[in-house]
Design an enzyme around this catalytic site. Structure first.
Site, PDB file in Angstrom:
ATOM      1  N   HIS A 171       4.135  14.758  -4.063  1.00 17.25           N
ATOM      2  CA  HIS A 171       3.453  15.084  -5.307  1.00 17.25           C
ATOM      3  C   HIS A 171       2.074  14.445  -5.337  1.00 17.25           C
ATOM      4  O   HIS A 171       1.682  13.716  -4.430  1.00 17.25           O
ATOM      5  CB  HIS A 171       4.300  14.677  -6.513  1.00 17.25           C
ATOM      6  CG  HIS A 171       4.625  13.230  -6.540  1.00 17.25           C
ATOM      7  ND1 HIS A 171       3.801  12.304  -7.108  1.00 17.25           N
ATOM      8  CD2 HIS A 171       5.679  12.548  -6.029  1.00 17.25           C
ATOM      9  CE1 HIS A 171       4.331  11.117  -6.969  1.00 17.25           C
ATOM     10  NE2 HIS A 171       5.465  11.230  -6.307  1.00 17.25           N
TER      11      HIS A 171
ATOM     12  N   HIS B 131       0.927  10.918  -4.292  1.00 12.32           N
ATOM     13  CA  HIS B 131       0.710  10.479  -2.917  1.00 12.32           C
ATOM     14  C   HIS B 131      -0.649  10.901  -2.363  1.00 12.32           C
ATOM     15  O   HIS B 131      -0.953  10.675  -1.208  1.00 12.32           O
ATOM     16  CB  HIS B 131       1.819  10.988  -2.001  1.00 12.32           C
ATOM     17  CG  HIS B 131       3.044  10.140  -2.062  1.00 12.32           C
ATOM     18  ND1 HIS B 131       4.195  10.542  -2.702  1.00 12.32           N
ATOM     19  CD2 HIS B 131       3.295   8.895  -1.599  1.00 12.32           C
ATOM     20  CE1 HIS B 131       5.085   9.582  -2.618  1.00 12.32           C
ATOM     21  NE2 HIS B 131       4.575   8.570  -1.954  1.00 12.32           N
TER      22      HIS B 131
ATOM     23  N   LYS C 184      12.034  13.634  -1.090  1.00 13.41           N
ATOM     24  CA  LYS C 184      11.298  13.701  -2.366  1.00 13.41           C
ATOM     25  C   LYS C 184      10.058  14.571  -2.159  1.00 13.41           C
ATOM     26  O   LYS C 184       9.467  14.567  -1.087  1.00 13.41           O
ATOM     27  CB  LYS C 184      10.834  12.300  -2.785  1.00 13.41           C
ATOM     28  CG  LYS C 184      11.958  11.337  -3.098  1.00 13.41           C
ATOM     29  CD  LYS C 184      12.214  11.286  -4.607  1.00 13.41           C
ATOM     30  CE  LYS C 184      13.349  10.358  -4.958  1.00 13.41           C
ATOM     31  NZ  LYS C 184      12.991   8.966  -4.725  1.00 13.41           N
TER      32      LYS C 184
HETATM   33  N1  ARG Z   1       7.409   4.620   0.024  1.00 14.68           N
HETATM   34  C1  ARG Z   1       6.735   3.751  -0.907  1.00 14.68           C
HETATM   35  C2  ARG Z   1       6.424   4.507  -2.183  1.00 14.68           C
HETATM   36  O1  ARG Z   1       6.312   5.712  -2.173  1.00 14.68           O
HETATM   37  C3  ARG Z   1       5.451   3.193  -0.371  1.00 14.68           C
HETATM   38  C4  ARG Z   1       5.580   2.328   0.836  1.00 14.68           C
HETATM   39  C5  ARG Z   1       4.338   1.568   1.095  1.00 14.68           C
HETATM   40  N2  ARG Z   1       4.375   0.752   2.282  1.00 14.68           N
HETATM   41  C6  ARG Z   1       5.029  -0.374   2.434  1.00 14.68           C
HETATM   42  N3  ARG Z   1       4.971  -0.972   3.600  1.00 14.68           N
HETATM   43  N4  ARG Z   1       5.747  -0.884   1.460  1.00 14.68           N
HETATM   44  O2  ARG Z   1       6.277   3.891  -3.225  1.00 14.68           O
END
Ligand code: ARG
Length: 452
Positions: A16, A19, A13
């Site tokens: 963007h 983040h 992905k």
């Molecule tokens: N990859 C997830 C997102 O972009 C965030 C993960 C955050 N960390 C976790 N341990 N859940 O929404």
């Protein structure tokens, strides 16, 4: 040790603007904790698991090419993913194929894994460029897939403790009246995002024996983290209280022109590039003779974006505007950097060894110098509070105030004059301000050029 889970991007992905906050807040916390003597562990909990990877493989096999993916990386992956969804509407058999390919990844099939790992590698390579620009570092990239073989013991323990219940087609843990049950397994035994976060929390506790474990994640995931933390508490672990969701608001763009062809996704790279480009044109105008213009434009442009993201309490939504963040006279990164460079220039201009010279501190006997000195004195306290509350903006605000105070002093008093002892005292103040501004900027992940 303090674990800090931040950035945590999703494989295949685009990186963007959504983040941006997690990346810069996490990076600032990483630096702040480290500065105060903790041992921070930066964790990029990669989103590298889920049926979407089955879809991506199907799309790649049907319509993709190796060369194209190598060349255009995430952009090409995203296009394949979009195409898959369009085609699957007409041809539902594709969804079935995607399930089969995802199962192959789960079962460790060689071909499936090699394609998947290749996507992952390319994504990380691309994202790594942005981390380099931002000066962001991670100690671990253990993402969701890392926990594939680490969930079963947690599930077994939940069963043993009588916490797992079959309800409405899924295995859940009931969390009392305040929270909806946490789904841990689907009826077919498939695990979820929560299951992986449970396993991750146990793994982190065991591996790092953390004093705190922070999750720098958007407030939209508030419920998710409350549930995960509650499950651990119900399992009887008192360290559940050391898990903390460091939530933040949304970032949106004021001018829509940066939208990519694909619609609403605003790539962080584009925002950073544009900030650098605009800064360069400001520098060309303001100080055309400056050396390493490109280098300075990079530090200032990127710093401006980072600084702005850390200018208000995390939870506030931000509307991003280039005019605001690049304003050299506003409460911005460039303003603080400029004040730092101004101090550096004063110190360069002194034509005697002011550090060794006798100092007549009566030169600082005025409200402007006193206000400046007070802010120097309270800086350590601001850093401590930023750490305690996980709020880097407390440092950002502090250095804005310090820069303002220094500039008031600068405008009201001549710094360098014939009286060497007084000049030395004033330069001492400038040197301290320079040092503190530089440290403050460093702590929020922003560079401090000597000249600009
Ligand atoms: N990859 C997830 C997102 O972009 C965030 C993960 C955050 N960390 C976790 N341990 N859940 O929404």
């Amino acid at each position: 040790m303090v674990c800090i889970d931040y950035s945590s991007i999703n494989i295949a992905k685009p990186f963007h603007i959504g983040h941006l906050s997690t990346t810069v807040i996490g990076n600032a916390l990483y630096r702040i904790y480290g500065f105060l003597g903790y041992k921070p562990v930066g964790i990029n909990h990669l989103g590298d698991w889920g049926t979407q990877f089955g879809k991506l493989i199907v799309a790649y096999k049907l319509w993709g090419s190796k060369e194209d993916i190598e060349a255009r990386s995430i952009t090409a992956m995203l296009e394949l993913y979009v195409k898959f969804h369009e085609e699957a509407e007409k041809n539902p058999a594709l969804d079935e194929q995607a399930r089969v390919w995802f199962k192959k990844i789960e079962d460790g099939d060689e071909e499936a894994l090699s394609i998947f790992n290749w996507f992952k590698e390319l994504t990380l390579k691309e994202v790594g460029k942005i981390y380099d620009l931002l000066g962001v570092h991670f100690d671990s990239y253990a993402g969701e897939s890392f926990y594939n073989d680490k969930m079963q013991p947690v599930i077994d323990e939940l069963k043993e403790k009588g916490l797992l219940e079959f309800s409405e087609g899924a295995y859940v843990v009931r969390l009392g009246d305040d929270l909806p049950p946490c789904i841990v397994l689907k009826s077919d035994g498939a695990t979820l995002y929560s299951t992986r976060d449970l396993a991750a929390a146990f793994y982190r506790k065991k591996t790092y024996n953390f004093h705190k474990c922070l999750y720098v994640v958007a407030y939209q995931q508030n419920l998710h983290f409350r549930q995960v933390f509650k499950v651990i508490e119900l399992m009887g672990y008192d360290w559940a209280k050391d898990l903390e969701h460091v939530a933040f608001g949304m970032v949106s763009l004021e001018d829509g022109t940066l939208s990519t062809r694909k619609g609403k996704v605003v790539l962080l790279k584009d925002v950073l590039d544009k900030a650098v480009e605009k800064t360069l044109s400001i520098i060309e105008e303001k100080s055309p003779g400056l050396e390493n213009k490109e280098e300075v434009a990079k530090t200032v442009g990127i710093g401006a974006v980072v600084f702005d993201t850390l200018s208000s309490a995390r939870i506030k939504d931000i509307t991003f505007s280039f005019d605001r963040v690049l304003n050299f006279d506003g409460e911005t990164g460039p303003y603080v950097q400029y004040t730092h460079a101004r101090c550096a220039s004063l110190l360069r201009r002194a034509d005697f060894d002011w550090a060794a010279a006798d100092k007549d501190y009566t030169a600082l006997n005025n409200p402007e110098a006193f206000a400046t000195a007070k802010l120097l004195y309270s800086f350590p306290d601001a850093v401590a509070r930023a750490c305690e509350k996980n709020e880097p903006y407390l440092i950002t605000r502090h250095i804005i105030e310090l820069a303002k105070a220094m500039n008031r002093f600068y405008y009201e008093h001549r710094i360098i004059d014939e009286d060497k002892a007084k000049t030395a005292a004033r330069l001492m103040l400038a040197a301290c301000v320079k040092q503190v501004l530089k440290t403050g900027l460093y702590l929020i992940g922003v560079g401090a050029p000597e000249r600009m």
